[in-house]
Design a protein around this motif. Structure first.
Motif, PDB file in Angstrom:
ATOM      1  N   LEU A 144      12.269  -1.326 -12.938  1.00  0.00           N
ATOM      2  CA  LEU A 144      13.147  -0.816 -13.991  1.00  0.00           C
ATOM      3  C   LEU A 144      14.551  -1.396 -13.934  1.00  0.00           C
ATOM      4  O   LEU A 144      15.336  -1.219 -14.869  1.00  0.00           O
ATOM      5  CB  LEU A 144      13.227   0.714 -13.892  1.00  0.00           C
ATOM      6  CG  LEU A 144      11.886   1.451 -14.066  1.00  0.00           C
ATOM      7  CD1 LEU A 144      12.078   2.964 -13.917  1.00  0.00           C
ATOM      8  CD2 LEU A 144      11.263   1.126 -15.408  1.00  0.00           C
ATOM      9  N   SER A 145      14.859  -2.126 -12.849  1.00  0.00           N
ATOM     10  CA  SER A 145      16.206  -2.709 -12.745  1.00  0.00           C
ATOM     11  C   SER A 145      16.327  -3.999 -13.543  1.00  0.00           C
ATOM     12  O   SER A 145      17.414  -4.562 -13.683  1.00  0.00           O
ATOM     13  CB  SER A 145      16.555  -2.974 -11.283  1.00  0.00           C
ATOM     14  OG  SER A 145      15.718  -3.990 -10.759  1.00  0.00           O
ATOM     15  N   LEU A 146      15.197  -4.496 -14.066  1.00  0.00           N
ATOM     16  CA  LEU A 146      15.191  -5.765 -14.791  1.00  0.00           C
ATOM     17  C   LEU A 146      15.050  -5.525 -16.285  1.00  0.00           C
ATOM     18  O   LEU A 146      14.331  -4.622 -16.735  1.00  0.00           O
ATOM     19  CB  LEU A 146      14.027  -6.643 -14.307  1.00  0.00           C
ATOM     20  CG  LEU A 146      14.039  -7.042 -12.822  1.00  0.00           C
ATOM     21  CD1 LEU A 146      12.752  -7.764 -12.484  1.00  0.00           C
ATOM     22  CD2 LEU A 146      15.248  -7.910 -12.509  1.00  0.00           C
ATOM     23  N   GLY A 202      14.452  -2.812  -8.093  1.00  0.00           N
ATOM     24  CA  GLY A 202      14.796  -3.861  -7.116  1.00  0.00           C
ATOM     25  C   GLY A 202      13.635  -4.256  -6.228  1.00  0.00           C
ATOM     26  O   GLY A 202      13.770  -5.131  -5.359  1.00  0.00           O
ATOM     27  N   GLY A 203      12.462  -3.661  -6.434  1.00  0.00           N
ATOM     28  CA  GLY A 203      11.299  -3.935  -5.589  1.00  0.00           C
ATOM     29  C   GLY A 203      10.771  -5.360  -5.745  1.00  0.00           C
ATOM     30  O   GLY A 203      10.275  -5.956  -4.784  1.00  0.00           O
ATOM     31  N   TYR A 204      10.881  -5.888  -6.983  1.00  0.00           N
ATOM     32  CA  TYR A 204      10.353  -7.246  -7.206  1.00  0.00           C
ATOM     33  C   TYR A 204      11.103  -8.280  -6.372  1.00  0.00           C
ATOM     34  O   TYR A 204      10.494  -9.168  -5.760  1.00  0.00           O
ATOM     35  CB  TYR A 204      10.436  -7.597  -8.699  1.00  0.00           C
ATOM     36  CG  TYR A 204       9.908  -8.972  -9.020  1.00  0.00           C
ATOM     37  CD1 TYR A 204       8.550  -9.264  -8.949  1.00  0.00           C
ATOM     38  CD2 TYR A 204      10.772 -10.001  -9.379  1.00  0.00           C
ATOM     39  CE1 TYR A 204       8.061 -10.528  -9.230  1.00  0.00           C
ATOM     40  CE2 TYR A 204      10.290 -11.279  -9.661  1.00  0.00           C
ATOM     41  CZ  TYR A 204       8.935 -11.529  -9.581  1.00  0.00           C
ATOM     42  OH  TYR A 204       8.457 -12.794  -9.862  1.00  0.00           O
ATOM     43  N   GLN A 205      12.432  -8.153  -6.303  1.00  0.00           N
ATOM     44  CA  GLN A 205      13.221  -9.101  -5.522  1.00  0.00           C
ATOM     45  C   GLN A 205      12.923  -8.972  -4.037  1.00  0.00           C
ATOM     46  O   GLN A 205      12.821  -9.973  -3.309  1.00  0.00           O
ATOM     47  CB  GLN A 205      14.724  -8.896  -5.777  1.00  0.00           C
ATOM     48  CG  GLN A 205      15.609  -9.946  -5.131  1.00  0.00           C
ATOM     49  CD  GLN A 205      15.307 -11.342  -5.618  1.00  0.00           C
ATOM     50  OE1 GLN A 205      15.206 -11.589  -6.836  1.00  0.00           O
ATOM     51  NE2 GLN A 205      15.129 -12.279  -4.682  1.00  0.00           N
ATOM     52  N   ARG A 206      12.721  -7.706  -3.571  1.00  0.00           N
ATOM     53  CA  ARG A 206      12.374  -7.527  -2.161  1.00  0.00           C
ATOM     54  C   ARG A 206      10.996  -8.152  -1.857  1.00  0.00           C
ATOM     55  O   ARG A 206      10.792  -8.722  -0.796  1.00  0.00           O
ATOM     56  CB  ARG A 206      12.374  -6.031  -1.800  1.00  0.00           C
ATOM     57  CG  ARG A 206      13.778  -5.422  -1.739  1.00  0.00           C
ATOM     58  CD  ARG A 206      13.783  -4.097  -0.982  1.00  0.00           C
ATOM     59  NE  ARG A 206      12.881  -3.119  -1.601  1.00  0.00           N
ATOM     60  CZ  ARG A 206      13.203  -2.320  -2.627  1.00  0.00           C
ATOM     61  NH1 ARG A 206      14.419  -2.418  -3.157  1.00  0.00           N
ATOM     62  NH2 ARG A 206      12.350  -1.457  -3.113  1.00  0.00           N
ATOM     63  N   LEU A 207      10.081  -8.027  -2.816  1.00  0.00           N
ATOM     64  CA  LEU A 207       8.765  -8.653  -2.630  1.00  0.00           C
ATOM     65  C   LEU A 207       8.899 -10.171  -2.518  1.00  0.00           C
ATOM     66  O   LEU A 207       8.273 -10.799  -1.644  1.00  0.00           O
ATOM     67  CB  LEU A 207       7.847  -8.286  -3.809  1.00  0.00           C
ATOM     68  CG  LEU A 207       6.472  -8.987  -3.832  1.00  0.00           C
ATOM     69  CD1 LEU A 207       5.655  -8.600  -2.600  1.00  0.00           C
ATOM     70  CD2 LEU A 207       5.701  -8.634  -5.106  1.00  0.00           C
ATOM     71  N   VAL A 214       4.330  -5.677 -10.018  1.00  0.00           N
ATOM     72  CA  VAL A 214       5.611  -5.207  -9.487  1.00  0.00           C
ATOM     73  C   VAL A 214       6.741  -5.611 -10.431  1.00  0.00           C
ATOM     74  O   VAL A 214       7.672  -4.840 -10.695  1.00  0.00           O
ATOM     75  CB  VAL A 214       5.851  -5.763  -8.070  1.00  0.00           C
ATOM     76  CG1 VAL A 214       7.265  -5.437  -7.587  1.00  0.00           C
ATOM     77  CG2 VAL A 214       4.815  -5.217  -7.091  1.00  0.00           C
ATOM     78  N   LEU A 215       6.660  -6.843 -10.979  1.00  0.00           N
ATOM     79  CA  LEU A 215       7.693  -7.322 -11.901  1.00  0.00           C
ATOM     80  C   LEU A 215       7.777  -6.438 -13.141  1.00  0.00           C
ATOM     81  O   LEU A 215       8.873  -6.073 -13.594  1.00  0.00           O
ATOM     82  CB  LEU A 215       7.379  -8.774 -12.296  1.00  0.00           C
ATOM     83  CG  LEU A 215       8.285  -9.390 -13.378  1.00  0.00           C
ATOM     84  CD1 LEU A 215       9.727  -9.483 -12.883  1.00  0.00           C
ATOM     85  CD2 LEU A 215       7.773 -10.766 -13.768  1.00  0.00           C
ATOM     86  N   GLN A 216       6.614  -6.088 -13.692  1.00  0.00           N
ATOM     87  CA  GLN A 216       6.612  -5.311 -14.945  1.00  0.00           C
ATOM     88  C   GLN A 216       7.060  -3.865 -14.737  1.00  0.00           C
ATOM     89  O   GLN A 216       7.534  -3.226 -15.692  1.00  0.00           O
ATOM     90  CB  GLN A 216       5.203  -5.334 -15.551  1.00  0.00           C
ATOM     91  CG  GLN A 216       4.724  -6.713 -15.961  1.00  0.00           C
ATOM     92  CD  GLN A 216       5.658  -7.396 -16.954  1.00  0.00           C
ATOM     93  OE1 GLN A 216       6.235  -6.737 -17.859  1.00  0.00           O
ATOM     94  NE2 GLN A 216       5.841  -8.709 -16.776  1.00  0.00           N
ATOM     95  N   CYS A 226       0.827  -1.207   0.000  1.00  0.00           N
ATOM     96  CA  CYS A 226       0.000   0.000   0.000  1.00  0.00           C
ATOM     97  C   CYS A 226       0.865   1.263   0.000  1.00  0.00           C
ATOM     98  O   CYS A 226       0.485   2.307  -0.584  1.00  0.00           O
ATOM     99  CB  CYS A 226      -0.941   0.013   1.205  1.00  0.00           C
ATOM    100  SG  CYS A 226      -2.218  -1.275   1.141  1.00  0.00           S
ATOM    101  N   GLU A 227       2.020   1.200   0.664  1.00  0.00           N
ATOM    102  CA  GLU A 227       2.907   2.362   0.728  1.00  0.00           C
ATOM    103  C   GLU A 227       3.749   2.533  -0.539  1.00  0.00           C
ATOM    104  O   GLU A 227       4.445   3.524  -0.697  1.00  0.00           O
ATOM    105  CB  GLU A 227       3.848   2.218   1.937  1.00  0.00           C
ATOM    106  CG  GLU A 227       3.110   2.297   3.273  1.00  0.00           C
ATOM    107  CD  GLU A 227       4.010   1.878   4.441  1.00  0.00           C
ATOM    108  OE1 GLU A 227       5.167   1.462   4.165  1.00  0.00           O
ATOM    109  OE2 GLU A 227       3.555   1.957   5.602  1.00  0.00           O
ATOM    110  N   GLY A 228       3.696   1.514  -1.426  1.00  0.00           N
ATOM    111  CA  GLY A 228       4.469   1.589  -2.658  1.00  0.00           C
ATOM    112  C   GLY A 228       5.933   1.258  -2.471  1.00  0.00           C
ATOM    113  O   GLY A 228       6.776   1.639  -3.307  1.00  0.00           O
ATOM    114  N   SER A 229       6.279   0.573  -1.413  1.00  0.00           N
ATOM    115  CA  SER A 229       7.683   0.254  -1.125  1.00  0.00           C
ATOM    116  C   SER A 229       8.314  -0.614  -2.198  1.00  0.00           C
ATOM    117  O   SER A 229       9.544  -0.636  -2.354  1.00  0.00           O
ATOM    118  CB  SER A 229       7.790  -0.451   0.237  1.00  0.00           C
ATOM    119  OG  SER A 229       7.309   0.380   1.268  1.00  0.00           O
TER     120      SER A 229
END
Length: 554
Positions: free
Chosen positions: A440-442, A391-396, A435-437, A383-386
């Motif tokens: 931008l790091s991928l 690199g967000g997908y890997q953290r997820l 999140v994957l799409q 919800c916070e957009g973290s």
């Protein structure tokens, strides 16, 4: 001090017991005039003084041969009902057992016209019914002789009361058949006979107020004789049973009385076999209900849902099912086509299905609650957009993996743990793909690889879950077979028990017929010996016949 007694057709009343009992016990009122006091059959119930869990039931019939009634058929039916309902029949007469006393007992000669054993055919006694069949239903016979003044001496030697009775029942060649019939039927149709003689309980002037006299005013000899009689009833009068050894409870006795009385009122001849079958339907239906109640009681004591495996749940069901079957087999009888046992099996199968559903629901609720709690932080970050940054997908993925690891550590999740987890992760696939799409790091190639990896993991989890569900189905099928075998085993044991009981009853009947044969030979009644031998031969054939094969519960 209260007293209980039986009425007699004579003008006097005598007491069977003189004992302290609770004030709320229902007592027979006593008559002291020439007019019959009891009408119909009165019942008196009290806790058995010697057998825990048993009730002593006394049936007091109206006086037989009352001149005011003018209807001998009524007396015959009263006598027949007393025979049908009693475990021990006490017949009392005045003075001595002589030819006149035997003639007054003519009711016994009419029993086979008033009662039939088998349901086949119409009318009274059925072809092929002999004393062995009646013996299985008839009670023990006790002859109580009141105001007895003679000495128990025969041919210069003292004899017992039982010997006095048996001597009175001796049959003699050339005696008119009408006079001989009471002896014949008493000997042939009642499995055991006993005799008690009683002195007059008090002087004649006191008989009219006998129920008001203190115990000290009664004859000591009479009190001693009455005590012996009561002790015999308490110690030796067997529990009332139906053929096959099924114990008659209070409910059964009430239903039995209604069945016989309804038959008599309709003008039919009461059929013992039909009455027993009618009782069996009532009792077996109640046995199913009692068995289901036993299952639920055991389940309430043992159940702790959810269980950690299907096997644990099925073992719980099996334990409760065994208790239910024991309760059913203890009460059911003459369920010869297993109609009621199949009904019970259907009920228990439904209980197992309901238990499985409840277990799955309890497991699902616990697992869902655990996942909601463990995923709360992850949901807040979404919800916070973290995760909406490089690199967000890997953290997820890392946070989901940690959540799953913590979920696996939650105890007592039950059998739905994997399925609920898979459904939860599947519900998050859309968010994960988004999140994957946007990560931008991928590169596009890396995104394609991640999509394929996620798809492969989902397929692997689906396959594992399918294997678990298949194993669960196989366990349920195995339990159905176990349940079937348990029912068959219990049924086989019940059939063997019934067979042993039937053989015991037949052996008793055969032994009594052998005794009667010896007596007939001594008395020179050779014509009846041949008939008795044919009955014994038929009985032996029946005993040697293999048990009838019956369908098995399925």
């Amino acid at each position: 001090m209260q007293k209980g007694g039986f009425h007699t057709p004579a003008t006097e009343t005598w007491f069977l017991a003189n004992q302290e009992l609770p004030n709320d016990v229902f007592w027979f009122s006593l008559g002291s005039t020439i007019q019959s006091h009891t009408k119909g059959i009165w019942m008196w119930c009290l806790p058995h003084p010697c057998r825990a869990g048993h009730t002593l039931v006394l049936l007091d019939t109206e006086g037989l041969g009352d001149v005011e009634k003018g209807d001998t058929k009524n007396d015959t039916w009263i006598f027949a009902l007393a025979v049908l309902l009693s475990g021990t029949l006490v017949y009392n007469s005045l003075g001595t057992i002589d030819q006149r006393a035997l003639e007054q007992l003519h009711y016994v000669t009419e029993l086979t016209e008033r009662i039939k054993v088998k349901a086949a055919g119409e009318g009274g006694r059925q072809e092929g019914e002999d004393s062995a069949e009646f013996m299985r239903f008839f009670p023990a016979f006790v002859w109580a002789v009141r105001d007895f003044t003679l000495q128990l001496v025969l041919d210069g030697r003292e004899i017992t009361e039982d010997e006095y009775l048996e001597n009175a029942l001796k049959r003699r060649q050339g005696q008119p058949e009408k006079l001989d019939l009471p002896k014949k039927y008493l000997r042939q149709y009642f499995p055991s006979r006993k005799c008690f003689v009683f002195d007059r309980p008090a002087p004649r002037r006191d008989l009219a107020r006998l129920d008001q006299l203190p115990e000290a005013a009664l004859s000591p000899d009479f009190l001693q004789q009455a005590q012996r009689f009561c002790s015999h009833v308490h110690q030796h009068a067997g529990t009332k049973t139906l053929p096959g050894g099924h114990v008659v409870t209070g409910t059964l006795l009430g239903n039995l009385a209604v069945t016989y009385v309804d038959a008599i009122r309709s003008g039919a001849v009461p059929c013992m076999e039909s009455a027993v079958l009618a009782l069996a339907q009532i009792e077996n239906s109640a046995a199913v209900g009692e068995a289901v109640a036993a299952y639920e009681e055991q389940l309430g004591r043992r159940a702790a849902l959810p269980t950690q495996s299907v096997q644990e749940l099925l073992e719980l069901h099996a334990q409760c099912e065994q208790e239910a079957l024991r309760a059913f087999m203890a009460r059911a009888f003459k369920d010869e086509e297993q109609q009621y046992q199949r009904q019970l099996k259907d009920e228990l199968d439904s209980k197992r299905a309901e238990l499985c559903r409840r277990n799955e629901q309890a497991s699902s609720d616990r697992c869902t609650a655990a996942l909601l709690e463990l995923s709360q932080e992850l949901e807040e970050r979404l919800c916070e957009g973290s995760y909406s940054e490089p690199g967000g997908y890997q953290r997820l993925l890392d946070d989901q993996r940690e959540m799953v690891e913590n979920y696996q550590l939650v105890p007592e999740k039950g059998i739905m743990a994997a399925e609920v987890l898979q459904q939860f992760l599947k519900s998050k696939e859309t968010v994960a793909q988004a999140v994957l799409q946007t990560d931008l790091s991928l590169t596009d190639k890396q995104r394609e690889i991640e999509v394929e990896r996620a798809r492969a993991e989902a397929a692997e989890q689906e396959a594992q879950l399918s294997q678990e569900m298949q194993a669960r189905t196989e366990q349920l099928l195995q339990d159905q077979e176990r349940s079937h075998q348990e029912h068959v085993q219990q049924l086989t044991a019940k059939m063997e028990q019934d067979r042993r009981q039937l053989l015991a009853e037949q052996e008793t009947a055969l032994a009594l017929k052998l005794q009667e044969q010896e007596r007939l030979l001594r008395e020179g009644l050779h014509g009846e010996v041949a008939q008795l031998q044919q009955q014994m031969q038929n009985l032996r054939k029946e005993m040697s016949r293999p048990p009838r094969s019956r369908c098995v519960v399925c």
